[in-house]
Design a protein around this motif. Structure first.
Motif, mmCIF file in Angstrom:
data_model
loop_
_atom_site.group_PDB
_atom_site.id
_atom_site.type_symbol
_atom_site.label_atom_id
_atom_site.label_comp_id
_atom_site.label_asym_id
_atom_site.label_seq_id
_atom_site.Cartn_x
_atom_site.Cartn_y
_atom_site.Cartn_z
ATOM 1 N N GLU A 95 -1.859 1.505 19.186
ATOM 2 C CA GLU A 95 -0.477 1.022 19.110
ATOM 3 C C GLU A 95 0.459 2.100 18.562
ATOM 4 O O GLU A 95 1.590 2.266 19.043
ATOM 5 N N ALA A 96 -0.017 2.849 17.571
ATOM 6 C CA ALA A 96 0.827 3.898 16.982
ATOM 7 C C ALA A 96 1.167 4.975 18.013
ATOM 8 O O ALA A 96 2.309 5.447 18.082
ATOM 9 N N GLY A 154 1.304 11.444 16.457
ATOM 10 C CA GLY A 154 1.058 10.225 17.232
ATOM 11 C C GLY A 154 0.488 9.069 16.431
ATOM 12 O O GLY A 154 0.914 7.924 16.574
ATOM 13 N N SER A 155 -0.480 9.355 15.567
ATOM 14 C CA SER A 155 -1.115 8.279 14.805
ATOM 15 C C SER A 155 -0.572 8.174 13.381
ATOM 16 O O SER A 155 -1.108 7.407 12.577
ATOM 17 N N ALA A 156 0.498 8.923 13.078
ATOM 18 C CA ALA A 156 0.954 9.027 11.680
ATOM 19 C C ALA A 156 1.828 7.853 11.242
ATOM 20 O O ALA A 156 3.042 7.968 11.103
ATOM 21 N N THR A 157 1.193 6.710 11.015
ATOM 22 C CA THR A 157 1.863 5.608 10.320
ATOM 23 C C THR A 157 0.934 5.161 9.207
ATOM 24 O O THR A 157 -0.286 5.367 9.281
ATOM 25 N N ASN A 158 1.501 4.548 8.190
ATOM 26 C CA ASN A 158 0.660 4.079 7.073
ATOM 27 C C ASN A 158 -0.455 3.167 7.556
ATOM 28 O O ASN A 158 -1.617 3.364 7.219
ATOM 29 N N GLU A 159 -0.089 2.169 8.362
ATOM 30 C CA GLU A 159 -1.085 1.177 8.780
ATOM 31 C C GLU A 159 -2.215 1.835 9.568
ATOM 32 O O GLU A 159 -3.399 1.556 9.349
ATOM 33 N N THR A 160 -1.847 2.695 10.519
ATOM 34 C CA THR A 160 -2.861 3.280 11.405
ATOM 35 C C THR A 160 -3.724 4.297 10.673
ATOM 36 O O THR A 160 -4.951 4.329 10.853
ATOM 37 N N ARG A 161 -3.116 5.119 9.806
ATOM 38 C CA ARG A 161 -3.937 6.098 9.093
ATOM 39 C C ARG A 161 -4.874 5.401 8.100
ATOM 40 O O ARG A 161 -6.004 5.840 7.900
ATOM 41 N N VAL A 162 -4.440 4.303 7.496
ATOM 42 C CA VAL A 162 -5.350 3.529 6.628
ATOM 43 C C VAL A 162 -6.497 2.958 7.466
ATOM 44 O O VAL A 162 -7.672 3.020 7.064
ATOM 45 N N ASP A 163 -6.159 2.443 8.655
ATOM 46 C CA ASP A 163 -7.207 1.892 9.521
ATOM 47 C C ASP A 163 -8.182 2.986 9.969
ATOM 48 O O ASP A 163 -9.403 2.773 10.017
ATOM 49 N N ALA A 175 -8.810 5.911 8.418
ATOM 50 C CA ALA A 175 -9.595 6.391 7.270
ATOM 51 C C ALA A 175 -10.633 5.356 6.852
ATOM 52 O O ALA A 175 -11.773 5.704 6.502
#
Lengths: 352, 352
Positions: free
Chosen positions: B111-112, B319-328, B330
């Motif tokens: 999605e990100a 591309g993937s640099a949002t809080n939600e996505t990077r937490v997911d 990691a």
């Protein structure tokens, strides 16, 4: 019929509208066409001199239309046709007093502005100002990656379990076109409000339900502005500029917003208090802002407090600036003037 | 049971994954956790020294995993877990030879990245590089408005009669999430292709039809790359980096594209020939480009031919640099390593 007996209707156009649009007015035997010849905003003196005897004026937002211009045109003026949806540059009371019609160009710019609303919500959330500058200034090679660098809240819901709420101030056509675009981003809920001083208009509970059903949303609801502020993930400001909407987004509104939320303004700069927004951004009260309009534009210098905010993306009022939409706007403005000059109903007149 | 008889599984992590994710690994009595202590990319020497005896490694894209690292870890290494969907930095042949599993993080970033695809298509089409610079550099006050200034092709269809076609190179999850977002912009047709050298995979005519029906599109069709080039209003490059996709967007492809079209690359820089793209942009062969990745990144200086193109928007691979996505991402990387260390199935392992 001798040439001298043919009544020509004079149309004055304050900007060349380009090869796709000018043929609407050019070469018509019944029209006497006068076009400002330069590729810059029309001089007021030129307009005052050339308006004399005009049946219709085609004007841009940079032309101020007041009693002086109307007097210069004289009693034959049937319509002023602006190539814009806004008409703050036109003295509508003077027009009404003289029974002069006002043509304008709503609707045709809906999709272009809704595109910019989505672009600004994404650019603000994704730190586009800082990240693009990093590349453009040649700092990518020295850039040190980190797992959460430049990360902010994601516009789209990363999973169906994480809900997204869209908030709107003003809920007309552009707002609804923006809302439709947000559905595949995982938005499930829409709340909207208007200035508390304005009378309720347009939407009823019934049409809210219909809209929610049509878009597949859990709910579309009219609420008070405090609720728009406190419950939205993104707030889109899309109400007309007017004394009743002046600074409707003030410090109190901004302080109620979520720290992870984004503010988008694609209507008029006067709706948002710039100083309050700069303060709240600096203090982390909201995540970011995306603005196509700023109060006082175009006099926005590089040291303006919002230009200096790293998470405030600002564009120079390009909401309707696409080839298709500007051709449609210019064509509508030309057709409004032509119809008025010929004594026919205008395709799109404002009810004065 | 005496402490000395407790077998601890060593997990080495090459970057602190932050307070939302590290607790997955911290404080577990069966895990001996070793984390690179600095807030920058892990030193290779440190990794070689600390990998010894590890059961699992959690690594970033900046860590090159080859025979030397695997030798340093020794025969107890069960898995390498990368916090990324790509794995060009990992020698998968060496892993397969030693029966070491590879954990990665697909899906969670879909999605990100789809958000960034839409953002880049809009930014490129709407001249965001030039228009934002105009404001940021303090040139708005001197800016002279004109009816068609900064105007390009509109992403959305301005009316139902004007059709829009989305083209994709690679048609996996991110492409489909991007396509879904384009529907309310008025896109009615989707065409996609893969590298002609690759074997047909995934979509069948049946699932194309199902997808078209589900999204309300007139058609979704697999075509050859020439057709993707010549018929798309926007081409999204979303195929994995590999020798078979190297420069799949070359000068020939770009010359076939419409002059009003936009190219978006959010996959890997190697898929697009940068020199050819800069030439075609300069000559007006396509309207604009939006890139989250560039061949040779991060070594992209300010005088790179694409950075100098006014209608080439470039972002530094966010591309993937949002809080939600990077937490997911990691969390998934940590859980992959934890499962492997404990001898359990990894939540997300690549089939080597």
């Amino acid at each position: 019929m001798s040439q001298s007996s043919t009544l020509k209707h004079k149309i004055v156009v304050t900007r060349n509208l380009g090869p796709d649009v000018m043929p609407i007015l050019e070469g018509r035997t019944e029209i006497d066409l006068v076009v400002w010849p330069e590729d810059r905003a029309c001089d007021r003196e030129w307009l005052l001199r050339n308006a004399t005897g005009a049946a219709a004026l085609v004007i841009m937002v940079s032309d101020k239309i007041d009693a002086e211009v109307l007097d210069a045109a004289g009693p034959g003026l049937r319509a002023v046709s602006t190539m814009s949806v806004g008409y703050e540059h036109v003295d509508v009371k003077e027009l009404a007093k003289r029974s002069i019609a006002l043509g304008y160009t709503p609707d045709v710019l809906t999709e272009a502005v809704a595109d910019v609303c989505i672009m600004l919500a994404l650019m603000a959330g994704r730190n586009a100002k800082q990240t693009a500058a990093l590349v453009n200034e040649g700092n990518w090679p020295q850039f040190s990656w980190a797992p959460f660098l430049f990360c902010g809240p994601q516009l789209s819901a990363p999973s169906p379990s994480r809900q997204r709420t869209a908030g709107f101030i003003g809920f007309g056509r552009i707002a609804k076109a923006t809302l439709a675009r947000l559905v595949p981003f995982g938005f499930t809920r829409c709340i909207y409000g208007a200035n508390p001083n304005s009378t309720r208009q347009g939407s009823s509970d019934d049409s809210d339900k219909e809209l929610a059903d049509r878009l597949g949303l859990a709910s579309v609801r009219r609420v008070d502005l405090d609720t728009v502020a406190s419950e939205s993930d993104v707030v889109f400001v899309l109400a007309p500029g007017s004394p009743s909407t002046y600074h409707v987004v003030n410090e109190e509104f901004l302080r109620r917003m979520k720290k992870t939320s984004v503010l988008v303004n694609a209507s008029r700069g006067t709706l948002v208090d710039s100083d309050a927004l700069a303060r709240v951004l600096k203090e982390g009260g909201i995540w970011a802002a995306g603005l196509d309009v700023v109060e006082g534009e175009p006099n926005i210098p590089a040291d303006h407090p919002l230009v200096r905010e790293p998470r405030c993306v600002i564009l120079p009022h390009i909401g309707s600036a696409t080839n298709e939409t500007r051709v449609d706007m210019a064509s509508l403005a030309a057709n409004n003037a032509l119809a008025a000059a010929l004594g026919e109903p205008m395709p799109c007149a404002l009810n004065l």
